[in-house]
Design an enzyme around this catalytic site. Structure first.
Site, mmCIF file in Angstrom:
data_model
loop_
_atom_site.group_PDB
_atom_site.id
_atom_site.type_symbol
_atom_site.label_atom_id
_atom_site.label_comp_id
_atom_site.label_asym_id
_atom_site.label_seq_id
_atom_site.Cartn_x
_atom_site.Cartn_y
_atom_site.Cartn_z
ATOM 1 N N SER A 1 0.858 -1.179 0.000
ATOM 2 C CA SER A 1 0.000 0.000 0.000
ATOM 3 C C SER A 1 0.901 1.238 0.000
ATOM 4 O O SER A 1 1.998 1.194 0.538
ATOM 5 C CB SER A 1 -0.906 0.006 1.232
ATOM 6 O OG SER A 1 -0.184 0.430 2.360
ATOM 7 N N VAL B 1 1.320 4.312 1.386
ATOM 8 C CA VAL B 1 1.963 4.937 2.549
ATOM 9 C C VAL B 1 2.980 4.009 3.190
ATOM 10 O O VAL B 1 4.088 4.422 3.516
ATOM 11 C CB VAL B 1 0.931 5.404 3.589
ATOM 12 C CG1 VAL B 1 1.628 5.939 4.829
ATOM 13 C CG2 VAL B 1 0.064 6.489 2.994
ATOM 14 N N CYS B 2 2.613 2.739 3.325
ATOM 15 C CA CYS B 2 3.558 1.790 3.926
ATOM 16 C C CYS B 2 4.839 1.740 3.118
ATOM 17 O O CYS B 2 5.917 1.703 3.672
ATOM 18 C CB CYS B 2 2.997 0.378 3.949
ATOM 19 S SG CYS B 2 1.403 0.297 4.702
ATOM 20 N N GLY B 3 4.682 1.713 1.806
ATOM 21 C CA GLY B 3 5.866 1.651 0.946
ATOM 22 C C GLY B 3 6.797 2.801 1.247
ATOM 23 O O GLY B 3 7.993 2.617 1.447
ATOM 24 N N MET C 1 8.444 2.318 4.740
ATOM 25 C CA MET C 1 9.497 1.308 4.772
ATOM 26 C C MET C 1 10.713 1.761 3.965
ATOM 27 O O MET C 1 11.846 1.508 4.342
ATOM 28 C CB MET C 1 8.959 -0.045 4.274
ATOM 29 C CG MET C 1 7.881 -0.645 5.179
ATOM 30 S SD MET C 1 8.395 -0.813 6.922
ATOM 31 C CE MET C 1 6.952 -0.251 7.780
#
Lengths: 159, 174
Positions: free
Chosen positions: A41, A43-45, A48
């Protein structure tokens, strides 16, 4: 969320298709636990990818970063390879979200981890926590400040 | 969240630091979003003229953008020859081609001393300049690129279209 001063609950989860990691293996090091909703997703990308660049700053403080989501180990493997991540992603997959529940950061409605951070000291005691709005990348400034404060406290104690 | 450290003498500025509006961008030359923001910044500069000072700080996500670090270093090496902003522009206008050969070609196109440029970009001191930009970004709460700061405060209202200009006008900053 679990409060600072609490001992971080022990867990073992898959980090690769055939290897489990336990929290207790990190004793003697600070640990950053980054719970996040899902691989891939947007934002997570970003989050991280940012943490990936931060590893050398974390290691200056003797801290290891661990990402945790409910994605399965094969999904983590693909995500990690594609994004060239240099830290472990743990699969809180079966029973689903068990570790996130233990850390009080499981979102029952959507069935994913909330976007939440814990920083643990060398003895496995929680020293800092942060719950981010789910759509917002929390950045790394809070983690860095927590790590610095922990090191300052220690320096003062030795003096 | 405030910008740490504030704009200072090591920053590259387009315009007067005492201008009414000082915008700092944390960006990555290989980041497609920064590429889309580039013409919008140009437009903002055209609209605001002398009221705007624009500062660019490096925030390369080097593991997903393998050429971003070298591109950032190239702008610092270009600065030594007085061509910082010329290199900045040429990189954003040619984002798809940022390998070392391309960087040398751009230096040539900018009529720089290419031999000096090529030896300068191998110099470690520029890596630490770029890394200190990155670290200042982390301290200031940068979590993605591009991130903008307006008059020292992190700006979170979106940069697409005319949003920055609308924000400046709505808040009577000029």
């Amino acid at each position: 969320m679990l409060k600072p001063g609490t001992a971080a609950p022990e867990f073992s989860l898959y980090a690769t298709p055939d290897q489990q990691i336990s929290l207790s293996e990190f004793k003697g090091k600070k640990v950053i636990l980054a719970f996040y909703p899902a691989d891939w997703s947007p934002v997570c990308g970003d989050q991280m990818a940012l943490y990936n660049e931060m590893l050398k700053y974390f290691s200056k403080h003797n801290a290891n970063l661990i990402g945790i989501s409910v994605d399965g180990k094969w999904c983590h493997l693909a995500f990690s390879l594609e994004r060239k991540l240099h830290f472990p992603l743990l699969a809180d997959f079966e029973p689903k979200g068990a570790v996130a529940r233990l850390y009080e950061v499981y979102d029952e409605k959507v069935g994913e981890c909330k976007r939440a951070l814990y920083v643990l000291d060398e003895e496995g005691i929680i020293r800092w926590n942060y719950l981010s709005p789910v759509g917002l990348n929390p950045g790394a400034d809070g983690i860095l400040e927590a790590l610095e404060q922990m090191d300052d406290v220690k320096t003062n104690q030795t003096v | 969240m405030p910008l740490k450290p504030p704009v200072n003498e090591v920053d590259h500025c387009q315009g007067d630091k005492a201008a009414k509006i000082v915008i700092v961008e944390y960006g990555d030359y290989q980041c497609p979003h920064c590429g889309r923001a580039y013409p919008l910044v140009k437009k903002l500069q055209a609209e605001l003229g002398e009221d705007l000072c624009f500062v660019f700080r490096n925030f390369p996500l080097a593991k997903i953008h393998p050429d971003a670090m070298m591109a950032a270093i190239a702008t610092e090496a270009a600065a030594l020859q007085g061509k910082y902003w010329e290199m900045h522009d040429i990189l954003f206008e040619n984002q798809e081609n940022l390998d070392n050969d391309a960087l040398a070609r751009y230096a040539q196109r900018l009529e720089m001393d290419v031999e000096k440029f090529s030896s300068d970009i191998a110099d470690q001191q520029f890596i630490s300049k770029v890394e200190s930009d990155f670290e200042s970004g982390i301290r200031s709460g940068v979590n993605a690129t591009p991130t903008f700061f307006i008059n020292g405060e992190k700006y979170n209202n979106g940069w697409e279209g005319n949003r920055i200009l609308d924000f400046i006008r709505a808040n009577d900053l000029i």
